[in-house]
Structure formats: C-alpha cells, structure tokens
Design a protein around this motif. Structure first.
Motif, mmCIF file in Angstrom:
data_model
loop_
_atom_site.group_PDB
_atom_site.id
_atom_site.type_symbol
_atom_site.label_atom_id
_atom_site.label_comp_id
_atom_site.label_asym_id
_atom_site.label_seq_id
_atom_site.Cartn_x
_atom_site.Cartn_y
_atom_site.Cartn_z
ATOM 1 N N UNK A 1 58.709 0.421 91.675
ATOM 2 C CA UNK A 1 59.904 -0.050 90.991
ATOM 3 C C UNK A 1 61.157 0.333 91.760
ATOM 4 N N UNK A 6 68.051 4.350 90.696
ATOM 5 C CA UNK A 6 68.847 4.391 89.477
ATOM 6 C C UNK A 6 68.525 5.626 88.655
ATOM 7 N N UNK A 19 67.966 3.802 77.417
ATOM 8 C CA UNK A 19 68.344 2.405 77.617
ATOM 9 C C UNK A 19 67.731 1.869 78.908
ATOM 10 N N UNK A 20 67.809 2.710 79.933
ATOM 11 C CA UNK A 20 67.258 2.281 81.223
ATOM 12 C C UNK A 20 65.753 2.123 81.177
ATOM 13 N N UNK A 23 64.963 -1.088 79.697
ATOM 14 C CA UNK A 23 65.241 -2.184 80.617
ATOM 15 C C UNK A 23 64.166 -2.288 81.682
ATOM 16 N N UNK A 27 61.803 -5.299 82.489
ATOM 17 C CA UNK A 27 61.771 -5.868 83.847
ATOM 18 C C UNK A 27 60.334 -5.997 84.342
ATOM 19 N N UNK A 30 58.685 -8.865 82.599
ATOM 20 C CA UNK A 30 59.234 -10.108 83.129
ATOM 21 C C UNK A 30 58.589 -10.426 84.481
ATOM 22 N N UNK A 31 58.502 -9.385 85.338
ATOM 23 C CA UNK A 31 57.929 -9.586 86.661
ATOM 24 C C UNK A 31 56.473 -10.017 86.556
ATOM 25 N N UNK B 90 62.177 -11.698 90.252
ATOM 26 C CA UNK B 90 61.027 -10.959 89.731
ATOM 27 C C UNK B 90 60.397 -10.112 90.831
ATOM 28 N N UNK B 93 62.160 -6.836 91.868
ATOM 29 C CA UNK B 93 62.055 -5.639 91.042
ATOM 30 C C UNK B 93 60.786 -4.848 91.336
ATOM 31 N N UNK B 187 74.663 -0.091 87.072
ATOM 32 C CA UNK B 187 75.035 1.169 86.420
ATOM 33 C C UNK B 187 76.493 1.142 85.998
#
Lengths: 306, 292
Positions: A1, A6, A19-20, A23, A27, A30-31, B90, B93, B187
């Motif tokens: 990832x 981050x 929150x991250x 997400x 993600x 989704x991927x 996609x 990520x 961020x």
C-alpha cells in the motif's frame, strides 16, 4: 500500500488514524474490484483462444493443434510460411536491435558530453515516429525502399536484395521513441561527464570510453531498450504486410485465412511470450537499481527511482 | 586571441561529426518518407504539380472512411481513457514493487503494443463459430442475431476490439501521472477538514485533468493510426482510412493510385499533427504540477 508514507507520522493521534484506516480499507476494496473486473475482461479473449485451439469443431477436447505446434519438423514442412516468418522475425529483431544500439547509444552519449545544444533536435527526431502513423511511413518509404532494393540487387543479387531482413532498417525508426526514452533515462542516472573525463585522463580513447565505461553503466537501459524493441519487432505487422514481406505476424495473418486453429494458437503463444518478456523485464530494471549502486550515480536519481 | 578563436570555431564542427550518422539515418528513413508523402500528394503520375490527388479526398467513399475513423478513434479514446484512468488509479494504490503492478503493466504493455493481429484472432476465437466460448451463448440467448457478424463491423466489433488496446495504453501513459499525486496533498485536504469528495473535486482532478486530456489525445492518434487489428478483422470493404490507404497502395489496376495514397496519408498526417499540437499545449500545463 502506498499508505506507508501517510501513516508514517501520525501527527495528532487516533481520529486521523481511524479516518485514514477506513479510507485505506476502502481503497483496497476499490482496487480489488476494479483490477479483478478489468483482468477478467482482458483474459476472456485469451481464454477464448485457448478454448478454440483445444477443441475440435464438434466441441470435443482435441490437442492436435498444440501437438503440431511443438513439432518443429511438421511445422516447417506443413506450414513453410510460418517457419520462414518466424525466422525472418528473429532476424529482424537482431538487425533492429543492433542498428538501434549502434545508432543511439554513441550519439546520445556524445550529445550529452559535447553537444548539449543538439539534445533538443535529437529528442524531437526520436519522438517524431510517435506522431507519424506506421502506414504513412510505408507510403513514404516505398520509393526509398525501391531505390534501396535496386542497389542491393545490383550489388548482392536478388536473394539478398529482396530479403525481408532489410525491413529492420525501417523498424529502427519504429522503435526509436521507446529506445530513446529508456536510454535517456539510463544516461540521466549516471554522471557521463565525470566518468568519461576520468577515463580520458587515465589515457582512454573515445572507443574505450564508450565500450568499457559508458556501456557497462548503461546495461539496464540498453537491456530494456533491446527487450522493448524485440517485443515491438515481433509484433510488427503494418510495414511487413504492405511491403508484401513475410514476418511472423504476416504469416499468422495469412494462415488465419486457411487454418484458423494453428494461426490462433501461434497468436496465443506470441502474446504469452511477449508478456513473459515484459514481465521479466520489469524485474531486471529495479533489482539492478537496488542492489548494485555505483558511486557515480547521482543522489537525485535515487529519489526519482522510488 | 586569434588561435583561441580559431580553436573555438573548430571544436564544435569536430564534435558535430559525431552526430552525422544519426541524422543521416533518420533523414533517409524518417524525414525523406515524410517529405515524400507531403510533396508526393501534389505530384501527378508523370511528375509535375497537380491537385488531382487531393480531389480524391472529396470522394464520398473516402469521406465516409474518414468520418468512421474519426468517430471510432474518438469514442474508443474517451471510453479507454475513462476506464483506463480508473484502472490506473486503482493500480497506483498498490505497492510500487508489487507483483500486481508488474503483472498489470506487463499485460497492458503486451495488449497495447503487441496486440494487432493476435488480438483480432482472439476475438474471432471468442465470438465466432461453434467452439467459441461466447458466440454460442450470445446467439442462443438472443442477444446476437448475426452469428458473430457484428464483430466485423466498424461501429460494434472494431470498437470493442480497439478498447482492448486503448485501455491498456491508457494505463501505461496515465499511471505516472496518478503516481505523481502526493500523499501530502490528501493529508493537507484532510487537515483542512475536506472529505474524499473535496479532495477529488478540488485537488486531484484539477491536477490530473491536463494529463488526462493529453492521454486521451494520445489514445485518439493511436486509434486513428491503427491498422493491423482492422486489417485482420475486416476482409470486405474498407471502413477506415488506414484500410483505404492499403487499398490504394495495393491497387495495380487503377493508375495514379500511388498519388492518391499519398494524399490520404497527408490527410492522416494533418489530423495527427493538429491533435499533437493540442497535446503539446496540454502537456505543458500538465507538467506544471507533476514531476515526471
């Protein structure tokens, strides 16, 4: 990832992190969904090829096609076009890669060392083939080739002059943009000037500088440029077909009209082969960059490569 | 001072000799052919200036082919860009050295650059005939009443097959742009209280937009110049410009077709040149934010 940079430094505690985390989980899903759908869609026609070549018209499993394909003798007697096309394509790949390397590597190194002002024109010409459709190139090349063929026939006789191999000279133009990009990336990653000045001050001539200093440092770039060129040449159809020369793709296309199963099997093999070449190549580039890092490499490029 | 000046004048010319082979080669195999097309479009069979070749461009047959080529490339470019763009995001990520990314970029590389004839064969094997995996299914379920003949039409079959090299090409050209999105931007959006929607609407999409448009234009020229797939699929009629050029080149019956081929090639060059000029403008905007 890619989340690692981050999540590396959570500045103000749990809520942001939570929150991250949500997400990142979203993600990931989704991927997975997108990639799965697209990969299935991509693989359906390929599976269709496999299915078509392993069944006879009544729908029974029948492996004759593949047995024929692995039998080299049978291929060369039953499908002479395919054999000549394959040999021609291999020859074309060798010619194209050799001419491309001889043309590009010294020129680009020389421009970087002595003629920085020429770098824009060279780049422009190298990227120009991207904007000239191959079929337009064929239209323009036909007088050039009829002139070239006349000369070759005059000097070497018909068998040499009308050989498919000369198409390689035009293929060099086709692979120019891709080769230029990878060699340019390779040259950016080493300090050519320092390397060559060091070699020159130790008494090396320009040929030695090229062969024993610059080239070994460009190994990865040269390798990826060559691989890419080989893949492109093996897949080339437009120019060969319009010049009525038989390479692998043209042979496959012609065979498709008479024996669909064999030609589709060859198509599948060529796709899988090209995939394996590119897949292997994706490992070559990075492992070298990681493990052996020459002190001459600039730090800037370490950041670029990650 | 005189010798110094003399040496300075001498050195560049000596160095220039090093690039002569390169320029000589590209002149013969790239610049001369381009000039042959541009000049030859205005020359008659006997030489001498003529606009007769260009008049062939106003024939309804050519205009139809040109329109169909433009529509086909535009539709597959936009669809390919949207689907390929989502796919590129996609993939971006996923871990940078992961197997997934290598697998997909290699697969896309093959489909985008290598497809051609093999891709056309793949679709025939999948959709036409009794042993095809989907042909029977579509026919028996009543979706396909043409027994696979739709595959050979430019507005259905070719469009579907073209997407199979346009989407992969989009992944390859667009992935670097998506990778250029810095995590810090996200961020920063979050720190300022923005949602995912805000991030996409106000930050990511505006930054990616020029690259996206540029990639779409590239896909357009790619589709417009494609020949192999169409040639392998279409055996009757010439619905596209590239196939028209093929006809004119291989026609030995009608004299003066060489000039017509050059005129059509010139028309292609003009279309591609216009698109590439727009691309150049867009690309300059794109590189403002993204270091590539």
């Amino acid at each position: 990832m890619t989340g690692s940079p981050m999540t590396g430094l959570p500045l103000n505690g749990a809520p942001v992190k939570g929150q991250r985390a949500v997400r990142l989980r979203r993600q990931t899903w989704f991927r997975r969904v997108v990639v799965t759908v697209v990969v299935i869609a991509f693989l359906i026609p390929l599976y269709g090829m496999l299915n078509f070549t392993t069944h006879d018209p009544s729908g029974q499993v029948d492996l004759t096609t593949w047995r024929t394909l692995v039998d080299v003798n049978k291929i060369s007697t039953d499908y002479p076009d395919l054999a000549t096309g394959f040999v021609a394509s291999v020859g074309l790949a060798i010619v194209t890669v050799s001419v491309m390397l001889v043309l590009l590597v010294p020129t680009m190194t020389w421009v970087r060392l002595r003629l920085p002002s020429m770098s824009r024109p060279v780049e422009f010409i190298c990227l120009l083939p991207l904007t000239v459709p191959a079929i337009v190139l064929v239209v323009g090349l036909s007088p050039v080739y009829s002139w070239l063929t006349d000369w070759l026939v005059y000097f070497f006789g018909e068998s040499v002059g009308e050989s498919t191999i000369w198409l390689g000279l035009a293929y060099v133009i086709l692979v120019l943009p891709y080769s230029y990009r990878s060699i340019d990336a390779g040259l950016r990653a080493i300090d050519v000037r320092t390397l060559s000045e060091a070699a020159r001050s130790l008494g090396a001539g320009w040929p030695t500088v090229m062969w024993r200093v610059v080239l070994p440092n460009l190994r990865t770039a040269v390798l990826s440029a060559s691989f890419l060129s080989v893949a492109l040449v093996l897949g080339e159809f437009t120019i060969a077909n319009l010049f009525s020369r038989t390479n692998l793709q043209v042979a496959m296309y012609l065979l498709g009209k008479s024996d669909a199963q064999i030609s589709i099997a060859v198509g599948l093999v060529s796709l899988v082969f090209a995939f394996l070449v590119l897949f292997a190549m994706s490992f070559v580039g990075t492992t070298r960059g990681r493990t052996t890092r020459s002190p001459f490499r600039l730090r800037r490029n370490r950041q670029e490569s990650t | 001072m005189a010798p110094a000046r003399g040496r300075r004048r001498f050195r560049p010319s000596g160095a220039l000799a090093g690039v002569v082979p390169f320029f000589a080669y590209t002149t013969v195999f790239l610049l001369v052919p381009t000039l042959v097309v541009v000049v030859g479009a205005f020359l008659g069979p006997e030489g001498g200036f003529t606009t007769a070749n260009l008049e062939a461009l106003t024939e309804p047959g050519f205009l139809t082919a040109l329109r169909q080529s433009l529509v086909l490339s535009a539709v597959t470019a936009v669809l390919g860009a949207v689907i390929g763009g989502v796919l590129a995001y996609a993939v971006s990520t996923s871990p940078i050295d992961g197997v997934l990314r290598r697998f997909l970029t290699s697969l896309c590389g093959v489909l985008a650059q290598f497809g051609g004839v093999a891709l056309a064969f793949a679709f025939m094997a999948t959709f036409v005939g009794s042993t095809s995996i989907l042909g029977d299914l579509l026919t028996s379920s009543g979706i396909d009443s043409t027994a696979g003949a739709w595959l050979y039409t430019w507005d259905k079959g070719l469009m579907l097959v073209y997407l199979y090299f346009q989407i992969p090409l989009m992944l390859i050209v667009f992935l670097p742009a998506v990778e250029g999105l810095r995590p810090q931007w996200r961020e920063a959006t979050e720190t300022l209280g923005g949602t995912t929607w805000t991030y996409w609407r106000r930050v990511a999409l505006p930054i990616l937009w020029p690259s996206f448009v540029g990639a779409t234009l590239l896909l357009f020229t790619n589709g417009f110049s494609a020949y192999a797939t169409a040639r392998a699929l279409v055996s009757q009629g010439s619905p596209l410009v590239t196939l028209k050029i093929d006809d004119a080149l291989s026609s030995e019956v009608v004299l003066g077709q060489q000039g017509v081929a050059k005129a059509m090639a010139l028309a292609m060059v003009v279309v591609v040149a216009v698109v590439m000029v727009v691309y150049g403008v867009v690309d300059r905007r794109a590189s403002r934010w993204l270091q590539r």
